[in-house]
Design a protein around this motif. Structure first.
Motif, mmCIF file in Angstrom:
data_model
loop_
_atom_site.group_PDB
_atom_site.id
_atom_site.type_symbol
_atom_site.label_atom_id
_atom_site.label_comp_id
_atom_site.label_asym_id
_atom_site.label_seq_id
_atom_site.Cartn_x
_atom_site.Cartn_y
_atom_site.Cartn_z
ATOM 1 N N PHE A 28 0.833 -1.206 0.000
ATOM 2 C CA PHE A 28 0.000 0.000 0.000
ATOM 3 C C PHE A 28 0.868 1.256 0.000
ATOM 4 N N ARG A 31 1.781 1.610 -3.696
ATOM 5 C CA ARG A 31 0.671 1.967 -4.583
ATOM 6 C C ARG A 31 0.091 3.345 -4.266
ATOM 7 N N LYS A 32 -0.168 3.589 -2.979
ATOM 8 C CA LYS A 32 -0.827 4.841 -2.599
ATOM 9 C C LYS A 32 0.185 5.933 -2.281
ATOM 10 N N ARG A 35 2.737 6.095 -5.508
ATOM 11 C CA ARG A 35 2.025 6.045 -6.803
ATOM 12 C C ARG A 35 2.703 5.087 -7.776
ATOM 13 N N SER A 37 1.917 1.939 -9.131
ATOM 14 C CA SER A 37 0.773 1.021 -9.146
ATOM 15 C C SER A 37 1.026 -0.243 -9.965
ATOM 16 N N THR A 39 2.813 -2.725 -8.999
ATOM 17 C CA THR A 39 2.726 -3.829 -8.042
ATOM 18 C C THR A 39 1.252 -4.027 -7.692
ATOM 19 N N LYS A 40 0.753 -5.241 -7.883
ATOM 20 C CA LYS A 40 -0.698 -5.454 -7.809
ATOM 21 C C LYS A 40 -1.160 -6.050 -6.483
ATOM 22 N N TYR A 41 -2.390 -5.694 -6.119
ATOM 23 C CA TYR A 41 -3.040 -6.229 -4.928
ATOM 24 C C TYR A 41 -3.990 -7.344 -5.388
ATOM 25 N N CYS A 51 1.784 -9.209 -5.892
ATOM 26 C CA CYS A 51 2.418 -8.057 -5.235
ATOM 27 C C CYS A 51 3.929 -8.237 -5.093
ATOM 28 N N CYS A 73 2.578 -7.480 0.120
ATOM 29 C CA CYS A 73 1.339 -7.366 0.897
ATOM 30 C C CYS A 73 1.539 -7.840 2.330
ATOM 31 N N THR A 87 10.752 -2.503 -7.768
ATOM 32 C CA THR A 87 9.412 -2.877 -8.241
ATOM 33 C C THR A 87 9.480 -3.067 -9.752
ATOM 34 N N GLU A 89 8.357 -1.280 -11.995
ATOM 35 C CA GLU A 89 8.714 -0.019 -12.676
ATOM 36 C C GLU A 89 10.234 0.150 -12.747
#
Ligand code: FES
Ligand code: FES
Length: 223
Positions: A28, A31-32, A35, A37, A39-41, A51, A73, A87, A89
């Protein structure tokens, strides 16, 4: 001061958190907070690998940099002091340069809806950082925590075969019952020929270029 702050790196960028929330999980935060994003939940409980990121740490006793894949996660950011996080990216992007892992997955149809893809890329990337010439056994073991809901495992494994340092043949090879018996694949020293999917052309693949990787931040070696 920085001496009592949480310090880690994400894709080469230094993060300093003065009052890190002990309950904050890396997924989180990425992602939050940052930014990032890519990496997936997926499941949030360590079961799917969507993730996955790579954590790199310096071991002062062996003087070695260790790389390992991790489910973000489940990782509190407070456990990351002195680590470098990579990550998807940071592995490659269209803005900079896609990594051969990403390029080959795309070209060989190893990505369908794409949700598992960043995790698949990260597990393979961490393996290649530790073993530039992996065996097929190592490749399948590296992916055992990554689920694909579209069940595209065959093209993913086919893609990753192109990174294997040894020829991957099943035990039926040579009996006439192995699908590879029809092609002269197992005896070939050309890695590209190990692909037995007709969906892509290995001659188009870019080679792995280690200069594309982020270097381990030298200041973390002194921490
Ligand atoms: Fe499924 Fe982390 S989101 S393992
Ligand atoms: Fe859809 Fe794997 S491509 S989950």
């Amino acid at each position: 001061t920085e001496s009592d702050a949480l310090v880690f790196f994400v894709n080469g960028r230094k993060i300093i958190e003065q009052n890190a929330d002990p309950e904050k999980l890396l997924l989180f935060y990425l992602r939050k907070g940052l930014r990032l994003s890519g990496t997936k939940y997926g499941c949030g409980i360590g079961g799917c690998g969507a993730c996955t990121v790579m954590i790199s740490t310096y071991e002062p006793t062996s003087k070695k940099i260790m790389h390992y894949p991790a489910n973000s996660c489940l990782l509190p950011i407070c456990s990351l002091h002195g680590s470098a996080v990579t990550t998807v990216e940071g592995v490659g992007s269209k803005k900079t340069r896609v990594h051969p892992i990403q390029e080959r997955l795309a070209k060989c149809h190893g990505s369908q809806c794409g949700f598992c893809t960043p995790g698949m890329v990260m597990s393979m990337y961490a393996l290649l950082r530790n073993h530039p010439d992996p065996s097929m056994e190592q490749i399948t073991a590296a992916l055992d925590g990554n689920l694909c809901r579209c069940t595209g495992y065959r093209p993913i494994i086919d893609t990753y075969k192109s990174f294997a340092g040894e020829t991957a043949c099943c035990q039926l090879r040579g009996t006439g019952q192995c699908c590879l018996d029809k092609e002269d694949v197992c005896s070939s020293s050309d890695k590209g020929n190990q692909m037995h999917s007709d969906l892509c052309n290995p001659e188009e693949f870019q080679p792995v270029d280690p200069t594309q990787d982020f270097i381990f931040p030298p200041e973390l070696m002194r921490m």
